[in-house]
Design a protein around this motif. Structure first.
Motif, PDB file in Angstrom:
ATOM      1  N   LEU A 118      -6.860  12.352 -97.511  1.00 11.84           N
ATOM      2  CA  LEU A 118      -6.483  11.822 -98.830  1.00 11.84           C
ATOM      3  C   LEU A 118      -6.528  10.315 -98.828  1.00 11.84           C
ATOM      4  N   ARG A 119      -7.220   9.747 -99.821  1.00  6.83           N
ATOM      5  CA  ARG A 119      -7.302   8.290 -99.951  1.00  6.83           C
ATOM      6  C   ARG A 119      -6.430   7.771-101.097  1.00  6.83           C
ATOM      7  N   GLY A 120      -6.221   8.615-102.102  1.00  4.58           N
ATOM      8  CA  GLY A 120      -5.426   8.196-103.249  1.00  4.58           C
ATOM      9  C   GLY A 120      -5.021   9.401-104.070  1.00  4.58           C
ATOM     10  N   LEU A 121      -3.878   9.292-104.748  1.00  7.11           N
ATOM     11  CA  LEU A 121      -3.336  10.390-105.552  1.00  7.11           C
ATOM     12  C   LEU A 121      -3.174   9.857-106.967  1.00  7.11           C
ATOM     13  N   LEU A 150      -2.473   7.435-115.769  1.00  3.72           N
ATOM     14  CA  LEU A 150      -1.085   7.012-115.670  1.00  3.72           C
ATOM     15  C   LEU A 150      -0.865   6.159-114.421  1.00  3.72           C
ATOM     16  N   PHE A 151      -1.088   6.751-113.240  1.00  4.05           N
ATOM     17  CA  PHE A 151      -0.776   6.075-111.988  1.00  4.05           C
ATOM     18  C   PHE A 151      -1.778   6.427-110.898  1.00  4.05           C
ATOM     19  N   THR A 152      -1.900   5.508-109.929  1.00  2.00           N
ATOM     20  CA  THR A 152      -2.540   5.812-108.656  1.00  2.00           C
ATOM     21  C   THR A 152      -1.569   5.449-107.545  1.00  2.00           C
ATOM     22  N   LEU A 153      -1.420   6.344-106.587  1.00  2.00           N
ATOM     23  CA  LEU A 153      -0.554   6.108-105.436  1.00  2.00           C
ATOM     24  C   LEU A 153      -1.395   6.219-104.177  1.00  2.00           C
ATOM     25  N   TYR A 154      -1.134   5.316-103.207  1.00  2.00           N
ATOM     26  CA  TYR A 154      -1.986   5.281-102.026  1.00  2.00           C
ATOM     27  C   TYR A 154      -1.264   5.534-100.718  1.00  2.00           C
ATOM     28  N   SER A 155       0.025   5.260-100.667  1.00  2.00           N
ATOM     29  CA  SER A 155       0.693   5.417 -99.376  1.00  2.00           C
ATOM     30  C   SER A 155       2.069   6.034 -99.559  1.00  2.00           C
ATOM     31  N   ALA A 156       2.479   6.813 -98.571  1.00  2.00           N
ATOM     32  CA  ALA A 156       3.786   7.477 -98.613  1.00  2.00           C
ATOM     33  C   ALA A 156       4.880   6.441 -98.810  1.00  2.00           C
ATOM     34  N   GLY A 157       5.803   6.769 -99.717  1.00  2.00           N
ATOM     35  CA  GLY A 157       6.881   5.849-100.030  1.00  2.00           C
ATOM     36  C   GLY A 157       6.602   5.005-101.266  1.00  2.00           C
ATOM     37  N   GLU A 158       5.381   5.024-101.715  1.00  2.00           N
ATOM     38  CA  GLU A 158       5.007   4.218-102.877  1.00  2.00           C
ATOM     39  C   GLU A 158       5.569   4.837-104.154  1.00  2.00           C
ATOM     40  N   GLU A 159       6.026   3.995-105.068  1.00  2.00           N
ATOM     41  CA  GLU A 159       6.536   4.438-106.355  1.00  2.00           C
ATOM     42  C   GLU A 159       5.939   3.558-107.446  1.00  2.00           C
ATOM     43  N   LYS A 160       5.667   4.170-108.609  1.00  2.00           N
ATOM     44  CA  LYS A 160       5.203   3.411-109.763  1.00  2.00           C
ATOM     45  C   LYS A 160       5.875   3.951-111.003  1.00  2.00           C
ATOM     46  N   GLU A 161       6.177   3.055-111.942  1.00  2.00           N
ATOM     47  CA  GLU A 161       6.886   3.442-113.155  1.00  2.00           C
ATOM     48  C   GLU A 161       6.140   2.974-114.391  1.00  2.00           C
TER      49      GLU A 161
END
Lengths: 117, 111
Positions: free
Chosen positions: B30-33, B47-58
Motif C-alpha cells: 500500500l502506497r496511499g489510502l 476527500l482525503f489521502t493518507l500515507y502513513s500509520a498514525g496520520e489524521e486529516k480533517e
C-alpha cells in the motif's frame, strides 16, 4: 474549483456500435484516467495515460477500447463495438502528478452513463 | 481476496449521532489510502489521502485516520447533507494510477 468535465452525461447505443466518450481534464493536470462503475458494483480502473501513452491498463481494457488525447484539452475513450456488458457509468479522472508524492489527489468527472441496448 | 473492504455496507444515523466507517486493506504494497464521497449519479468527490500509520486529516465534520491495517472515517454530529456513499480506495506500489476501490458505505442521516 477546477473540474473534470465529461460529455455526454448519458449515451444510449445499439450493441455493436462504436461510441466515443469525451472528457476535459483539469487544465494543469498531466495524468489522465478512465474508470467505470457498473450499477451497484465497485468503481473499477480501466486505464491511465501520460505523455500521450498508456501507462497502465486493466484486464477490462481489451482491444475494443482505446484512448486518445486528440488535442491539448480533450481526452477520449472509444469503445469500438459495444456489448451489453459495457453498460456502466464511465468516469474520467485527472491528477497533477503521478501518485509518488504525499497529498496527491485524483479528481473525477461526473461521468457518462452508457446504456447498450 | 478483496484488497479493500469496507464496513458496514449501509449506516443509518440520526442527525447529530456520531459514528465511524471502516476500511480494511491489504497491507502489502500500500502506497496511499484515499477516501471519496459519492452522491447518486455523480463521480467520486475527493476527500482525503493518507500515507502513513498514525496520520489524521480533517475536513468539517469528517476526520480520516490510518492504522497499520485499517482506516476509519469518523463523522461527528452528522447532518442530512452528509448522506452519501463513502468510498475507500488503495493505491498499491507499482501501479500507475490504479486505485482499488471498496464497495462503499452508504450513509443516511435522518433529521
Amino acid at each position: 474549483e477546477p473540474e473534470v468535465t465529461q460529455t455526454p452525461s448519458h449515451q444510449v447505443t445499439q450493441m455493436g456500435q462504436e461510441v466515443i466518450l469525451r472528457c476535459v481534464p483539469i487544465s494543469n493536470h498531466l495524468y489522465f484516467y478512465w474508470y467505470r462503475q457498473i450499477l451497484g458494483q465497485k468503481v473499477e480502473f480501466l486505464v491511465s495515460f501520460y505523455n500521450n501513452e498508456i501507462s497502465e491498463k486493466s484486464e477490462i481494457f481489451d482491444d475494443q477500447f482505446s484512448v486518445e488525447r486528440p488535442d491539448g484539452s480533450n481526452f477520449t475513450l472509444k469503445i469500438r463495438s459495444t456489448k451489453l456488458e459495457d453498460s456502466a457509468m464511465y468516469f474520467c479522472a485527472s491528477s497533477e502528478r503521478f501518485f509518488r508524492t504525499a497529498n496527491e489527489k485524483l479528481f473525477f468527472g461526473s461521468g457518462t452513463q452508457l446504456s447498450v441496448l | 481476496e478483496d484488497q479493500v473492504t469496507q464496513s458496514p455496507e449501509a449506516l443509518r444515523l440520526q442527525e447529530g449521532e456520531s459514528s465511524s466507517l471502516n476500511c480494511s486493506y491489504t497491507v502489502s504494497g500500500l502506497r496511499g489510502l484515499f477516501w471519496y464521497r459519492q452522491d447518486p449519479g455523480k463521480g467520486p468527490e475527493f476527500l482525503f489521502t493518507l500515507y502513513s500509520a498514525g496520520e489524521e486529516k480533517e475536513k468539517e465534520r469528517l476526520k480520516a485516520t490510518l492504522t497499520k491495517k485499517e482506516s476509519f472515517l469518523h463523522i461527528t454530529a452528522p447532518k442530512p447533507e452528509d448522506s452519501a456513499t463513502y468510498l475507500c480506495a488503495g493505491h498499491y506500489g507499482g501501479s500507475q494510477g490504479n486505485l482499488i476501490f471498496g464497495k462503499g458505505t452508504k450513509l443516511s442521516v435522518k433529521p
